[in-house]
Scaffold this active site. Structure first.
Site, PDB file in Angstrom:
ATOM      1  N   GLY A  61       0.692  -1.228   0.143  1.00  0.00           N
ATOM      2  CA  GLY A  61       0.597  -0.126  -0.227  1.00  0.00           C
ATOM      3  C   GLY A  61       1.000   1.220   0.223  1.00  0.00           C
ATOM      4  O   GLY A  61       1.681   0.918   0.701  1.00  0.00           O
ATOM      5  N   ARG A  87       0.475  -5.492  -5.233  1.00  0.00           N
ATOM      6  CA  ARG A  87       1.141  -6.290  -4.472  1.00  0.00           C
ATOM      7  C   ARG A  87       1.332  -7.377  -4.891  1.00  0.00           C
ATOM      8  O   ARG A  87       0.245  -7.252  -6.142  1.00  0.00           O
ATOM      9  CB  ARG A  87      -0.386  -6.173  -3.168  1.00  0.00           C
ATOM     10  CG  ARG A  87      -0.116  -5.212  -2.203  1.00  0.00           C
ATOM     11  CD  ARG A  87      -2.159  -5.088  -1.345  1.00  0.00           C
ATOM     12  NE  ARG A  87      -1.802  -4.102  -0.817  1.00  0.00           N
ATOM     13  CZ  ARG A  87      -1.846  -3.833  -0.268  1.00  0.00           C
ATOM     14  NH1 ARG A  87      -0.526  -3.667   0.140  1.00  0.00           N
ATOM     15  NH2 ARG A  87      -2.499  -2.633   0.606  1.00  0.00           N
ATOM     16  N   ASP A 111       4.957  -5.069   5.935  1.00  0.00           N
ATOM     17  CA  ASP A 111       5.476  -5.489   6.465  1.00  0.00           C
ATOM     18  C   ASP A 111       5.880  -6.703   5.572  1.00  0.00           C
ATOM     19  O   ASP A 111       6.720  -7.633   4.857  1.00  0.00           O
ATOM     20  CB  ASP A 111       5.000  -6.686   7.121  1.00  0.00           C
ATOM     21  CG  ASP A 111       3.358  -6.852   6.666  1.00  0.00           C
ATOM     22  OD1 ASP A 111       3.046  -5.912   6.209  1.00  0.00           O
ATOM     23  OD2 ASP A 111       2.245  -7.473   7.356  1.00  0.00           O
ATOM     24  N   THR A 138       4.408   2.825   5.641  1.00  0.00           N
ATOM     25  CA  THR A 138       3.445   1.910   6.136  1.00  0.00           C
ATOM     26  C   THR A 138       2.198   3.273   6.379  1.00  0.00           C
ATOM     27  O   THR A 138       2.463   3.516   7.778  1.00  0.00           O
ATOM     28  CB  THR A 138       3.029   1.108   6.407  1.00  0.00           C
ATOM     29  OG1 THR A 138       1.785   0.635   6.642  1.00  0.00           O
ATOM     30  CG2 THR A 138       3.524   0.505   7.323  1.00  0.00           C
ATOM     31  N   ASP A 163       0.360   2.702   7.910  1.00  0.00           N
ATOM     32  CA  ASP A 163      -0.582   1.536   9.568  1.00  0.00           C
ATOM     33  C   ASP A 163       0.015   1.945  11.063  1.00  0.00           C
ATOM     34  O   ASP A 163       0.050   0.968  11.869  1.00  0.00           O
ATOM     35  CB  ASP A 163      -0.829   0.212   9.385  1.00  0.00           C
ATOM     36  CG  ASP A 163      -1.970  -0.253   8.280  1.00  0.00           C
ATOM     37  OD1 ASP A 163      -2.706   0.628   8.075  1.00  0.00           O
ATOM     38  OD2 ASP A 163      -2.095  -1.648   7.625  1.00  0.00           O
ATOM     39  N   ASP A 192       2.101  -0.523  12.287  1.00  0.00           N
ATOM     40  CA  ASP A 192       2.421  -2.009  12.085  1.00  0.00           C
ATOM     41  C   ASP A 192       4.378  -1.987  12.433  1.00  0.00           C
ATOM     42  O   ASP A 192       3.684  -3.398  12.549  1.00  0.00           O
ATOM     43  CB  ASP A 192       1.410  -2.387  11.960  1.00  0.00           C
ATOM     44  CG  ASP A 192       1.401  -2.798  10.481  1.00  0.00           C
ATOM     45  OD1 ASP A 192       2.026  -1.857   9.633  1.00  0.00           O
ATOM     46  OD2 ASP A 192       0.505  -3.500   9.924  1.00  0.00           O
ATOM     47  N   ARG A 248      -5.530  -3.138   9.172  1.00  0.00           N
ATOM     48  CA  ARG A 248      -5.635  -3.979   8.812  1.00  0.00           C
ATOM     49  C   ARG A 248      -5.761  -5.078  10.482  1.00  0.00           C
ATOM     50  O   ARG A 248      -6.489  -5.795  10.679  1.00  0.00           O
ATOM     51  CB  ARG A 248      -4.631  -4.516   8.027  1.00  0.00           C
ATOM     52  CG  ARG A 248      -5.772  -5.590   7.247  1.00  0.00           C
ATOM     53  CD  ARG A 248      -4.602  -6.137   6.387  1.00  0.00           C
ATOM     54  NE  ARG A 248      -3.376  -5.457   5.541  1.00  0.00           N
ATOM     55  CZ  ARG A 248      -2.779  -5.189   5.301  1.00  0.00           C
ATOM     56  NH1 ARG A 248      -3.578  -5.744   3.802  1.00  0.00           N
ATOM     57  NH2 ARG A 248      -1.606  -4.670   4.470  1.00  0.00           N
TER      58      ARG A 248
HETATM   59  O1  F6P Z   1      -1.353  -1.554   4.793  1.00  0.00           O
HETATM   60  C1  F6P Z   1      -2.271  -0.250   4.398  1.00  0.00           C
HETATM   61  C2  F6P Z   1      -3.762  -0.007   4.304  1.00  0.00           C
HETATM   62  O2  F6P Z   1      -4.085   0.819   3.754  1.00  0.00           O
HETATM   63  C3  F6P Z   1      -3.933  -1.564   5.320  1.00  0.00           C
HETATM   64  O3  F6P Z   1      -4.810   0.044   6.259  1.00  0.00           O
HETATM   65  C4  F6P Z   1      -5.482  -1.297   4.570  1.00  0.00           C
HETATM   66  O4  F6P Z   1      -5.857  -2.350   5.358  1.00  0.00           O
HETATM   67  C5  F6P Z   1      -4.400  -2.343   3.250  1.00  0.00           C
HETATM   68  O5  F6P Z   1      -4.008  -1.056   3.245  1.00  0.00           O
HETATM   69  C6  F6P Z   1      -6.056  -1.952   1.901  1.00  0.00           C
HETATM   70  O6  F6P Z   1      -5.146  -2.348   0.916  1.00  0.00           O
HETATM   71  P1  F6P Z   1      -5.773  -2.344  -0.782  1.00  0.00           P
HETATM   72  O7  F6P Z   1      -5.117  -0.671  -1.377  1.00  0.00           O
HETATM   73  O8  F6P Z   1      -4.723  -3.249  -1.346  1.00  0.00           O
HETATM   74  O9  F6P Z   1      -6.780  -1.831  -0.861  1.00  0.00           O
END
Ligand code: F6P
Length: 321
Positions: free
Chosen positions: A11, A72, A103, A126, A128, A130, A172
């Site tokens: 992300g 991803r 991660d 990120t 998050d 985390d 998440r």
């Molecule tokens: O890891 C960052 C994040 O924004 C999370 O908070 C969220 O759950 C996820 O990515 C969303 O991912 P995507 O952009 O693939 O929908």
């Protein structure tokens, strides 16, 4: 070492561009060639390699998103995909990588080293927050501020209508955004994945809403065990009869110009990553802990859990009365 690669993965997070700029300029400053890799691990597989100069990264410091693009990659999850990526890296003379992401990005970097001997230094980016081994990740501060801007606006309309709102923020598997956005936005309750949602407590805080509060906001981290804001809102309505509105902030938290704090953190960690590489420190993440640059083995950053600050959790409760 002569040539390194830099990429962003997973992300996106505000400040990734500032970080790419810092890696490129620090690399050149220290006499390295820097190759940008487009679309993270997928670009490694597809051969998206772009030589970068100091001026290639002009005027990006203040921009959200990532000029290198991100992805991803399903293909990189396979052994064959990683072998393709490693071959491309070797064919392009890339001796080490700077991996900017979360991660998943670091798990990929560990696999590339273990299976193909390609070393990396990771930079935590990120929203998050985390990752173990750094107080803050790049993008987190901006995301909290973005969430707060929306929460303030929701507070206006909630107050005008004497309403209860549930605001779902990203996160998440962790409640970092929820806790800081909740405290900053004066939330009545904060639901996070780290704690069981306490419906009794929600009932208690909402008593004040019934009595003399003109609005109430409950912040829910998307990864909360109950399954998000809609589910909690429905259950509270069934249990105690409170009518509600739900707002899911979603991906707007990932966009926008990085805050001053994120730009500075990205600049510091970008330089620190290059310095780690030239000092032969591989398979570590560069982080900042209590104002000092700290190196943590990549595996630890995702295997050890970063705890929420219990003092923040405590004051959130005290201030919600
Ligand atoms: O890891 C960052 C994040 O924004 C999370 O908070 C969220 O759950 C996820 O990515 C969303 O991912 P995507 O952009 O693939 O929908």
């Amino acid at each position: 070492m002569k040539r390194i690669g830099v990429f962003t993965s997973g992300g996106d997070a505000p400040g990734m561009n500032a970080c790419v700029r810092a890696v490129v300029r620090a690399g050149i400053y220290y006499g390295l060639e820097v190759i940008g890799i487009g679309h993270g691990y997928q670009g490694m597989i597809n051969g998206e390699f772009i030589p970068l100069q100091a001026r290639s990264v002009s005027n990006i410091l203040q921009r959200g998103g990532t000029i290198l693009k991100t992805a991803r990659s399903e293909e990189f999850m396979t052994k064959e995909g990683r072998a393709k990526a490693a071959k491309n890296l070797k064919d392009h003379g890339i001796e080490a990588l700077v991996a900017i992401g979360g991660d998943g990005t670091f798990r990929g970097a560990v696999a590339l080293y273990e299976e193909h001997g390609i070393p990396s230094v990771g930079i935590p980016a990120t929203i998050d927050n985390d990752l173990y081994g750094t107080d803050y990740t790049i993008g987190y501060d901006t995301a909290v501020n973005t969430a707060l801007e929306s929460i303030d606006k929701i507070r206006d309309t909630a107050d005008a209508h004497d309403r209860l709102f549930y605001v779902e923020v990203m996160g998440r598997t962790s409640g970092f955004i929820a806790v800081e956005a909740g405290i900053g936005g004066g939330a009545e309750y904060i639901a996070i994945p780290e704690e069981q949602t306490d419906y009794e407590e929600i009932r208690n805080v909402l008593k004040g809403f019934r009595k003399d509060k003109t609005s109430s906001i409950i912040i829910v981290a998307e990864g909360d065990e109950e399954g998000g804001a809609f589910k909690i809102a429905k259950k509270v309505k069934e249990l105690y009869g409170f009518d509600y509105r739900v707002v899911v902030l979603g991906h707007i938290q990932r966009g926008g110009a990085p805050s001053a704090r994120d730009r500075i953190l990205a600049s510091k960690l970008g330089v620190a990553a290059v310095e780690a590489l030239i000092n032969g420190k591989f398979n570590v993440m560069v982080g900042e802990v209590k104002g000092e640059i700290k190196l943590t083995p990549l595996k630890e950053t995702f295997n050890r859990r970063k705890e929420l600050d219990p003092y923040l959790l405590k004051i959130a409760k005290i201030l919600s009365i």
